[in-house]
Motif scaffolding. Structure first.
Motif, PDB file in Angstrom:
ATOM      1  N   PRO A 197      27.517 -20.156  34.299  1.00 43.01           N
ATOM      2  CA  PRO A 197      28.208 -20.031  33.000  1.00 43.01           C
ATOM      3  C   PRO A 197      27.667 -20.985  31.943  1.00 43.01           C
ATOM      4  N   GLU A 198      27.288 -22.211  32.332  1.00 44.25           N
ATOM      5  CA  GLU A 198      26.769 -23.153  31.345  1.00 44.25           C
ATOM      6  C   GLU A 198      25.423 -22.712  30.793  1.00 44.25           C
ATOM      7  N   LEU A 199      24.641 -21.966  31.587  1.00 42.01           N
ATOM      8  CA  LEU A 199      23.372 -21.441  31.082  1.00 42.01           C
ATOM      9  C   LEU A 199      23.618 -20.282  30.121  1.00 42.01           C
ATOM     10  N   VAL A 200      24.563 -19.417  30.463  1.00 45.34           N
ATOM     11  CA  VAL A 200      24.873 -18.268  29.607  1.00 45.34           C
ATOM     12  C   VAL A 200      25.322 -18.726  28.233  1.00 45.34           C
ATOM     13  N   ALA A 201      26.059 -19.838  28.175  1.00 40.99           N
ATOM     14  CA  ALA A 201      26.570 -20.335  26.892  1.00 40.99           C
ATOM     15  C   ALA A 201      25.466 -20.793  25.960  1.00 40.99           C
ATOM     16  N   THR A 202      24.266 -21.070  26.491  1.00 38.52           N
ATOM     17  CA  THR A 202      23.165 -21.579  25.662  1.00 38.52           C
ATOM     18  C   THR A 202      22.079 -20.548  25.410  1.00 38.52           C
ATOM     19  N   LEU A 203      22.222 -19.338  25.963  1.00 40.91           N
ATOM     20  CA  LEU A 203      21.135 -18.368  25.852  1.00 40.91           C
ATOM     21  C   LEU A 203      20.918 -17.870  24.433  1.00 40.91           C
ATOM     22  N   GLY A 204      21.925 -18.004  23.574  1.00 41.82           N
ATOM     23  CA  GLY A 204      21.748 -17.588  22.187  1.00 41.82           C
ATOM     24  C   GLY A 204      21.029 -18.601  21.325  1.00 41.82           C
ATOM     25  N   GLU A 205      20.712 -19.774  21.898  1.00 43.50           N
ATOM     26  CA  GLU A 205      20.008 -20.808  21.147  1.00 43.50           C
ATOM     27  C   GLU A 205      18.506 -20.530  21.162  1.00 43.50           C
TER      28      GLU A 205
END
Length: 370
Positions: free
Chosen positions: A303-311
């Motif tokens: 989940p912590e990776l998914v939260a940053t994929l839009g960066e």
């Protein structure tokens, strides 16, 4: 901007307070004067028979005028002094929050975006202004930090192909046995990646600036076009593509929205299972929202990776199947930027059991009237 000097707001408020107090005092004295005149007759109004004298025992209007006017002038003078002094003090108290806001504005203008006013007290116009200013500074600080991070990442990404090119040229210079065809092929690959990165940066900048013309667009047709274009790539990677959905009218740039669909479908293809992968592209219009959803199988994601994929420059993994189609780490960042430029939002989520789901939500186009 150079302006002519003028009275401060504090002086303007002070003069306004004093002027209003003087006007109220003058009206009060006028009322008192009229009231007194009703009970004090004028000596000319007293009827005296010819040849007779009348003894006047009470005050006349002339006596009242001589007694009232000096006292009224003194009272108005006292009101003027009281109004100026009291108005100056009251204006200073009222404008004290504005002085803090002005000071904070100057600090921010000097480059310190971390400063906040944090005005205390109950809600009023000054506190609303201070809270709005603090919120603006917070957004500016976050935006500047994001731009600095983006510039650093972009510089790093652009430096990589240039460094590789320099290394290849140095090796070719020191190794005469290296074939020219091999060198040209390697340089071609590196140059193509640098061009891809530059074009992605330009597209991201264009979306951020919202420099495009809005027109009616059917999002489902753009999704079908993206699927048809990338179908050969999906076949090479062994990914089964499926596109469904009804007409989904939105308003925006057809080229940019097509880029959104293409980036999401491309992302679903290259980040999938090694064998037997699947991807689903769905469009729908419900109420006032139009959605484009691209869902794919794949490896489990934290989940912590998914939260940053839009960066920008954030990738799911360090290694992607099909190195020629690995991308530059800007695909989802471009999708998010274009979506926000169209007054929408991008929702990213991991699928249970592995895989990824990206949903673009946009306002439905209600026709020419909207």
């Amino acid at each position: 901007m150079t302006r002519a000097p003028g009275l401060s707001v504090r002086w303007k408020l002070t003069l306004s307070y004093a002027g209003f107090l003087m006007l109220a005092g003058a009206l009060l004295l006028a009322v008192v004067w009229v009231f007194l005149l009703r009970y004090v007759p004028d000596i000319a109004d007293r009827r005296m028979p010819p040849g007779r004298s009348v003894l006047i025992t009470g005050p006349t209007r002339s006596d009242l005028l001589d007694a009232f006017v000096p006292k009224a002038a003194i009272a108005l003078g006292a009101l003027l002094v009281f109004g100026l002094v009291g108005g100056w003090i009251l204006a200073g108290q009222m404008l004290r929050p504005l002085a803090r806001i002005t000071s904070a504005t100057r600090v921010a203008a000097g480059g310190s975006l971390a400063h906040r006013i944090r005005l205390k007290g109950r809600q009023d116009e000054f506190r609303e202004l201070a809270d709005a200013f603090d919120a603006m500074l917070a957004r500016l600080e976050a935006h500047v930090a994001e731009q600095q991070r983006f510039a650093a990442n972009a510089s790093h990404e652009l430096r990589t192909p240039l460094a590789i090119t320099q290394t290849l040229l140095d090796v070719a210079r020191s190794d005469p046995a290296l074939h020219d065809a091999e060198l040209v092929e390697r340089l071609h690959v590196v140059n193509a990646r640098a061009i891809e990165l530059t074009e992605a940066l330009l597209l991201l900048s264009r979306a951020d600036q919202r420099s495009f013309v809005r027109e009616p667009v059917d999002l489902s047709l753009l999704a079908e076009e993206a699927v048809e274009t990338l179908l050969p790539l999906a076949e090479r990677h062994g990914v089964a593509l499926e596109a469904t959905g009804d007409a989904t009218p939105v308003r925006g740039s057809p080229a940019l929205l097509l880029q959104v669909a293409a980036n999401l479908v491309h992302n679903a293809i290259v980040h999938n299972l090694p064998h037997g992968g699947r991807a689903w592209v769905t469009t729908a219009a419900t109420g006032e929202r139009a959605t484009l959803t691209v869902e794919s199988t794949g490896e489990p994601l934290a989940p912590e990776l998914v939260a940053t994929l839009g960066e920008p420059f954030v990738r799911r993994t360090s290694r992607v199947r099909g190195g020629a189609h690995a991308g530059v780490g800007l695909g989802l960042a471009i999708v998010r930027s274009i979506t926000e430029a169209h007054d929408g939002r991008l929702v990213l989520a991991a699928r249970p059991g592995g895989g990824f789901r990206a949903t673009v939500e946009l306002p439905v186009d209600g026709g020419p009237g909207r």
